[in-house]
Design a protein around this motif. Structure first.
Motif, PDB file in Angstrom:
ATOM      1  N   GLU A 120       7.212  -0.285   8.178  1.00  0.00           N
ATOM      2  CA  GLU A 120       6.287  -0.743   9.217  1.00  0.00           C
ATOM      3  C   GLU A 120       7.024  -1.354  10.400  1.00  0.00           C
ATOM      4  OE1 GLU A 120       2.813  -2.934   8.246  1.00  0.00           O
ATOM      5  OE2 GLU A 120       2.258  -1.631   6.565  1.00  0.00           O
ATOM      6  N   LEU A 224      -1.297   6.500  11.973  1.00  0.00           N
ATOM      7  CA  LEU A 224      -1.587   6.762  10.564  1.00  0.00           C
ATOM      8  C   LEU A 224      -0.629   7.804   9.989  1.00  0.00           C
ATOM      9  CD1 LEU A 224      -3.557   5.772   8.446  1.00  0.00           C
ATOM     10  CD2 LEU A 224      -5.129   7.591   9.112  1.00  0.00           C
ATOM     11  N   CYS A 228       1.795   7.245   6.800  1.00  0.00           N
ATOM     12  CA  CYS A 228       1.687   8.095   5.610  1.00  0.00           C
ATOM     13  C   CYS A 228       2.915   8.976   5.406  1.00  0.00           C
ATOM     14  CB  CYS A 228       0.448   8.984   5.697  1.00  0.00           C
ATOM     15  SG  CYS A 228      -1.106   8.071   5.676  1.00  0.00           S
ATOM     16  N   TRP A 248      -2.285   4.304   0.973  1.00  0.00           N
ATOM     17  CA  TRP A 248      -3.180   3.407   1.721  1.00  0.00           C
ATOM     18  C   TRP A 248      -3.005   1.965   1.249  1.00  0.00           C
ATOM     19  CZ3 TRP A 248      -5.549   3.305   6.119  1.00  0.00           C
ATOM     20  CH2 TRP A 248      -6.589   2.403   6.346  1.00  0.00           C
ATOM     21  N   ASN A 249      -2.897   1.771  -0.046  1.00  0.00           N
ATOM     22  CA  ASN A 249      -2.734   0.418  -0.585  1.00  0.00           C
ATOM     23  C   ASN A 249      -1.385  -0.177  -0.216  1.00  0.00           C
ATOM     24  OD1 ASN A 249      -5.248   0.496  -1.763  1.00  0.00           O
ATOM     25  ND2 ASN A 249      -4.499   1.118  -3.782  1.00  0.00           N
ATOM     26  N   ILE A 251      -0.077  -0.003   2.719  1.00  0.00           N
ATOM     27  CA  ILE A 251      -0.103  -0.400   4.130  1.00  0.00           C
ATOM     28  C   ILE A 251      -0.631  -1.829   4.228  1.00  0.00           C
ATOM     29  CG2 ILE A 251      -1.075   0.105   6.405  1.00  0.00           C
ATOM     30  CD1 ILE A 251      -1.371   3.022   5.494  1.00  0.00           C
ATOM     31  N   ASP A 253      -2.535  -5.194   5.422  1.00  0.00           N
ATOM     32  CA  ASP A 253      -3.919  -5.371   5.878  1.00  0.00           C
ATOM     33  C   ASP A 253      -3.996  -5.453   7.402  1.00  0.00           C
ATOM     34  OD1 ASP A 253      -4.855  -5.327   3.293  1.00  0.00           O
ATOM     35  OD2 ASP A 253      -4.891  -7.507   3.072  1.00  0.00           O
ATOM     36  N   THR A 255      -2.094  -4.049   9.554  1.00  0.00           N
ATOM     37  CA  THR A 255      -1.896  -2.715  10.125  1.00  0.00           C
ATOM     38  C   THR A 255      -3.140  -1.859   9.922  1.00  0.00           C
ATOM     39  OG1 THR A 255       0.434  -2.922   9.522  1.00  0.00           O
ATOM     40  CG2 THR A 255      -0.324  -0.758  10.222  1.00  0.00           C
ATOM     41  N   LYS A 256      -3.752  -1.947   8.751  1.00  0.00           N
ATOM     42  CA  LYS A 256      -5.006  -1.227   8.504  1.00  0.00           C
ATOM     43  C   LYS A 256      -6.067  -1.617   9.521  1.00  0.00           C
ATOM     44  CE  LYS A 256      -4.451  -0.878   3.464  1.00  0.00           C
ATOM     45  NZ  LYS A 256      -4.945  -1.392   2.166  1.00  0.00           N
ATOM     46  N   GLU A 257      -6.124  -2.907   9.834  1.00  0.00           N
ATOM     47  CA  GLU A 257      -7.104  -3.394  10.806  1.00  0.00           C
ATOM     48  C   GLU A 257      -6.933  -2.698  12.149  1.00  0.00           C
ATOM     49  OE1 GLU A 257      -8.316  -7.829  11.926  1.00  0.00           O
ATOM     50  OE2 GLU A 257      -6.551  -7.150  13.050  1.00  0.00           O
ATOM     51  N   VAL A 259      -5.395   0.242  12.731  1.00  0.00           N
ATOM     52  CA  VAL A 259      -5.717   1.660  12.570  1.00  0.00           C
ATOM     53  C   VAL A 259      -7.216   1.884  12.688  1.00  0.00           C
ATOM     54  CG1 VAL A 259      -5.769   3.569  10.918  1.00  0.00           C
ATOM     55  CG2 VAL A 259      -3.683   2.229  11.192  1.00  0.00           C
ATOM     56  N   LEU A 260      -7.995   1.090  11.976  1.00  0.00           N
ATOM     57  CA  LEU A 260      -9.449   1.278  11.957  1.00  0.00           C
ATOM     58  C   LEU A 260     -10.078   0.970  13.315  1.00  0.00           C
ATOM     59  CD1 LEU A 260     -10.227  -0.188   8.417  1.00  0.00           C
ATOM     60  CD2 LEU A 260     -10.128   2.219   9.106  1.00  0.00           C
TER      61      LEU A 260
END
Length: 291
Positions: A120, A224, A228, A248-249, A251, A253, A255-257, A259-260
């Motif tokens: 990351e 993403l 991945c 996904w798990n 990554i 939190d 960074t997920k925020e 992305v979404l």
């Protein structure tokens, strides 16, 4: 300086064409060399005949104006355009600065084949540069329209290499379409025949146009993809991309925020390029040395 030429041989008088490094549906890219100075450049040829553009006034006004507009872009994360030529066969030639490294897709594939993906920290280093370039474009009212890993070049083949955004071909013909540039691409089979995960959902609607929000969606898919370590495939059953649970798990939190927020289905709900740059995942790692 933009030059409108009557004969393609004038370009040949100045440059030697060397290796063809990429071919597309309506363009190709070559290494080229200045005959008098020996300097290396990249030459991108765009065939306007693919767009059934037969209006000479359009070619000599809109295309020239757009070429000049692109040449005025000066940003360290954008591949500089030094010259443009409008050839008599309705072919536009953009002469770019020479960039030694691979495109980002090649780097992703090479790393995946070696059994690992980017950390990351490295991804944030790349995304900061990419989003700086996109933010610069958007503040200049320039929509890229084709953000993808193939259009991100590395200044060299090392992880710490500087990123360069290129692939502005769609920008040249954007003003030609009174309504939907996207519809024209689709009806004339100018998009890649394979599903394109980088296309925002709204671009599949009638009379869709490329927008700053669609650039953000494409950038979110790029992020993403880096996380991945492989190309993505849309899964209509879950209305999202098929991503392994383990990946996904893995990554973070935060960074997920991000992305979404970049992949919001509704265009007016997505964050801007400026907001992406100021997101805590990028801003907090901007000064952190990656590994």
């Amino acid at each position: 300086m933009t030059q409108t030429l009557d004969e393609s041989t004038i370009f040949d008088d100045k440059y030697n064409l060397d290796l063809c490094i990429k071919t597309g549906r309506f363009s190709c890219i070559y290494h080229c060399t200045d005959k008098s100075k020996g300097d290396k450049y990249l030459a991108k040829f765009i065939d306007l005949r693919s767009f059934t553009i037969n209006d000479n006034d359009f070619i000599n006004t809109v295309i020239v104006d757009e070429c000049q507009r692109l040449q005025r872009m000066t940003h360290k994360q954008i591949a500089n355009i030094y010259e443009t030529y409008i050839l008599s066969q309705q072919i536009v030639c953009l002469v770019y600065q020479f960039i030694e490294g691979n495109n980002l897709l090649v780097e992703i594939v090479n790393r995946a084949n070696a059994g690992y993906i980017y950390s990351e920290n490295v991804i944030s280093y790349y995304m900061n540069q990419i989003m700086e370039a996109i933010d610069y474009c958007h503040k200049s009212d320039i929509i890229h329209g084709n953000i993808r890993a193939e259009n991100i070049l590395m200044s060299n083949n090392k992880s710490e290499g500087v990123i360069k955004l290129c692939g502005f071909g769609r920008t040249l013909i954007q003003n030609h379409f009174k309504q939907s540039c996207v519809h024209y691409y689709e009806t004339n089979n100018l998009f890649n025949l394979l599903p394109n995960p980088y296309m925002a959902p709204e671009l599949h609607q009638p009379n869709a146009v490329f927008t700053k929000a669609s650039d953000i969606y494409s950038s979110g898919i790029l992020l993403l993809t880096l996380l991945c370590g492989s190309s993505l495939h849309f899964d209509p059953q879950i209305d999202f991309f098929s991503i392994g649970e383990k990946i996904w798990n893995g990554i973070s939190d935060i960074t997920k925020e991000l992305v979404l927020k970049m992949l919001k289905p509704k265009a007016n709900s997505r964050i801007t390029a400026h907001d992406v740059l100021n997101h805590k995942w990028l801003s907090r790692q901007r000064t952190t040395r990656f590994r």
